[in-house]
Enzyme design. Structure first.
Site, PDB file in Angstrom:
ATOM      1  N   GLU A 121      -3.575  -1.976  14.565  1.00 55.81           N
ATOM      2  CA  GLU A 121      -2.396  -1.834  13.709  1.00 55.81           C
ATOM      3  C   GLU A 121      -2.818  -1.120  12.425  1.00 55.81           C
ATOM      4  O   GLU A 121      -3.970  -1.237  11.987  1.00 55.81           O
ATOM      5  CB  GLU A 121      -1.850  -3.251  13.444  1.00 55.81           C
ATOM      6  N   ASP A 122      -1.879  -0.408  11.825  1.00 54.02           N
ATOM      7  CA  ASP A 122      -2.200   0.263  10.571  1.00 54.02           C
ATOM      8  C   ASP A 122      -2.405  -0.743   9.434  1.00 54.02           C
ATOM      9  O   ASP A 122      -3.396  -0.711   8.723  1.00 54.02           O
ATOM     10  CB  ASP A 122      -1.118   1.301  10.197  1.00 54.02           C
TER      11      ASP A 122
ATOM     12  N   ASP B 273       3.707   5.899   6.749  1.00 58.26           N
ATOM     13  CA  ASP B 273       4.756   6.780   6.219  1.00 58.26           C
ATOM     14  C   ASP B 273       5.562   6.154   5.099  1.00 58.26           C
ATOM     15  O   ASP B 273       5.537   4.936   4.881  1.00 58.26           O
ATOM     16  CB  ASP B 273       5.731   7.152   7.347  1.00 58.26           C
TER      17      ASP B 273
ATOM     18  N   PHE C  44       2.385  -0.525  -1.964  1.00 58.46           N
ATOM     19  CA  PHE C  44       2.948   0.239  -0.842  1.00 58.46           C
ATOM     20  C   PHE C  44       2.128   1.508  -0.663  1.00 58.46           C
ATOM     21  O   PHE C  44       2.047   2.345  -1.560  1.00 58.46           O
ATOM     22  CB  PHE C  44       4.423   0.580  -1.065  1.00 58.46           C
ATOM     23  N   VAL C  45       1.510   1.611   0.491  1.00 53.79           N
ATOM     24  CA  VAL C  45       0.597   2.736   0.719  1.00 53.79           C
ATOM     25  C   VAL C  45       1.126   3.683   1.801  1.00 53.79           C
ATOM     26  O   VAL C  45       1.898   3.279   2.674  1.00 53.79           O
ATOM     27  CB  VAL C  45      -0.820   2.235   1.106  1.00 53.79           C
TER      28      VAL C  45
ATOM     29  N   LYS D 187      -2.896  -6.994   3.792  1.00 57.39           N
ATOM     30  CA  LYS D 187      -2.313  -7.479   2.524  1.00 57.39           C
ATOM     31  C   LYS D 187      -2.121  -8.983   2.641  1.00 57.39           C
ATOM     32  O   LYS D 187      -1.003  -9.461   2.869  1.00 57.39           O
ATOM     33  CB  LYS D 187      -0.923  -6.857   2.312  1.00 57.39           C
TER      34      LYS D 187
ATOM     35  N   ARG E 291       2.505  10.799   6.765  1.00 58.24           N
ATOM     36  CA  ARG E 291       1.576  10.296   7.790  1.00 58.24           C
ATOM     37  C   ARG E 291       0.352  11.211   7.931  1.00 58.24           C
ATOM     38  O   ARG E 291      -0.718  10.770   8.321  1.00 58.24           O
ATOM     39  CB  ARG E 291       2.277  10.219   9.158  1.00 58.24           C
TER      40      ARG E 291
ATOM     41  N   LYS F 242       4.399   3.673  15.185  1.00 59.47           N
ATOM     42  CA  LYS F 242       3.666   4.919  15.144  1.00 59.47           C
ATOM     43  C   LYS F 242       2.461   4.849  14.226  1.00 59.47           C
ATOM     44  O   LYS F 242       1.525   5.627  14.340  1.00 59.47           O
ATOM     45  CB  LYS F 242       4.591   6.044  14.600  1.00 59.47           C
ATOM     46  N   GLY F 243       2.508   3.913  13.276  1.00 58.65           N
ATOM     47  CA  GLY F 243       1.545   3.917  12.180  1.00 58.65           C
ATOM     48  C   GLY F 243       0.081   3.932  12.560  1.00 58.65           C
ATOM     49  O   GLY F 243      -0.747   4.455  11.823  1.00 58.65           O
TER      50      GLY F 243
ATOM     51  N   ASP G 222       1.033  -6.949   7.003  1.00 65.19           N
ATOM     52  CA  ASP G 222       1.714  -7.265   5.750  1.00 65.19           C
ATOM     53  C   ASP G 222       2.153  -8.733   5.823  1.00 65.19           C
ATOM     54  O   ASP G 222       1.360  -9.626   5.561  1.00 65.19           O
ATOM     55  CB  ASP G 222       2.892  -6.285   5.638  1.00 65.19           C
TER      56      ASP G 222
HETATM   57  P1  5GP Z   1       4.586  -7.030   8.992  1.00 67.05           P
HETATM   58  O1  5GP Z   1       5.343  -7.560  10.152  1.00 67.05           O
HETATM   59  O2  5GP Z   1       3.119  -7.403   8.986  1.00 67.05           O
HETATM   60  O3  5GP Z   1       5.250  -7.382   7.679  1.00 67.05           O
HETATM   61  O4  5GP Z   1       4.778  -5.481   9.103  1.00 67.05           O
HETATM   62  C1  5GP Z   1       3.774  -4.572   9.272  1.00 67.05           C
HETATM   63  C2  5GP Z   1       4.395  -3.202   9.309  1.00 67.05           C
HETATM   64  O5  5GP Z   1       5.142  -2.946   8.109  1.00 67.05           O
HETATM   65  C3  5GP Z   1       3.315  -2.139   9.359  1.00 67.05           C
HETATM   66  O6  5GP Z   1       2.969  -1.821  10.676  1.00 67.05           O
HETATM   67  C4  5GP Z   1       3.984  -0.996   8.627  1.00 67.05           C
HETATM   68  O7  5GP Z   1       4.764  -0.246   9.534  1.00 67.05           O
HETATM   69  C5  5GP Z   1       4.906  -1.658   7.621  1.00 67.05           C
HETATM   70  N1  5GP Z   1       4.244  -1.742   6.298  1.00 67.05           N
HETATM   71  C6  5GP Z   1       3.831  -2.850   5.653  1.00 67.05           C
HETATM   72  N2  5GP Z   1       3.252  -2.541   4.477  1.00 67.05           N
HETATM   73  C7  5GP Z   1       3.296  -1.198   4.381  1.00 67.05           C
HETATM   74  C8  5GP Z   1       2.837  -0.274   3.397  1.00 67.05           C
HETATM   75  O8  5GP Z   1       2.265  -0.595   2.339  1.00 67.05           O
HETATM   76  N3  5GP Z   1       3.066   1.039   3.661  1.00 67.05           N
HETATM   77  C9  5GP Z   1       3.695   1.483   4.782  1.00 67.05           C
HETATM   78  N4  5GP Z   1       3.849   2.785   4.927  1.00 67.05           N
HETATM   79  N5  5GP Z   1       4.127   0.632   5.738  1.00 67.05           N
HETATM   80  C10 5GP Z   1       3.935  -0.695   5.527  1.00 67.05           C
END
Ligand code: 5GP
Length: 178
Positions: free
Chosen positions: A98-99, A158, A151-152, A130, A164, A42-43, A102
């Site tokens: 993508e939001d 969310d 963590f944002v 990140k 959100r 959803k992000g 990470d």
């Molecule tokens: P990845 O597979 O890159 O580790 O995961 C990315 C997903 O993790 C993002 O789409 C998001 O949903 C969640 N995520 C990673 N870092 C953050 C953060 O700082 N804040 C929030 N709210 N979600 C995060």
């Protein structure tokens, strides 16, 4: 916004200005292409809604929703598609929105799935990146802001389902989750 719970990292105005720049860059890069913008729910929904209105090209949109398989598969980056695309990506220039990237595991998985479906090309646009947390080699062509390991929340992101709707990108104060 409840400023007792969050600190503002990027204001609504900063985000708006950066999204506009990204839209202009994408408009220049995708001239003459068959552009399909895919949001990862959803992000990404707020970022995507603002971004596509800054892209001055004919385009289509679609959405995908994914969830992790759980602790044991987090390391493999295997995710379950809970809502697949409504349309074919064949021959399209796919821009995955993508939001935040990470570890990169989620996007790497989605990217690999889409590449097997014969798109013209697949690129990534994320609001936040990140890189210090990366475990999978995901490189986004379009990045709004590169941030530290924080963590944002807000602007679609969310914490426990909330925040959100905050218009700025914010850092949660430890008092909220400790
Ligand atoms: P990845 O597979 O890159 O580790 O995961 C990315 C997903 O993790 C993002 O789409 C998001 O949903 C969640 N995520 C990673 N870092 C953050 C953060 O700082 N804040 C929030 N709210 N979600 C995060």
């Amino acid at each position: 916004m409840n400023l007792e719970e969050v600190d503002i990292l990027f204001s609504q105005e900063q985000v708006k200005a950066r999204v506009k720049e990204l839209g202009q860059q994408i408009t220049r890069d995708y001239q003459g292409q068959n552009l399909l913008v895919i949001g990862v729910l959803k992000g990404a929904f707020i970022f995507m809604a603002d971004l596509i209105r800054e892209i001055n090209l004919p385009l289509e949109v679609d959405f995908i929703s994914v969830s992790s398989y759980g602790a044991s598969t987090v390391s493999s980056g295997e995710v379950r598609i809970t809502k697949d695309l409504d349309h074919s990506v064949e021959g399209k220039s796919v821009l995955l929105v993508e939001d935040i990237v990470d570890t990169g595991l989620t996007l790497n998985y989605i990217e690999e799935i889409f590449k097997k479906r014969n798109p013209a090309n697949v690129k990534i646009c994320c609001l936040l990146d990140k890189p210090s947390r990366r475990r999978s080699p995901v490189a986004a062509e379009y990045v709004g802001f590169t941030i530290e390991d924080l963590f944002v929340v807000g602007y679609g992101l969310d914490y426990a389902g909330k925040y959100r709707n905050y218009p700025a990108v914010c850092i949660l104060k430890p008092s909220v989750y400790i």
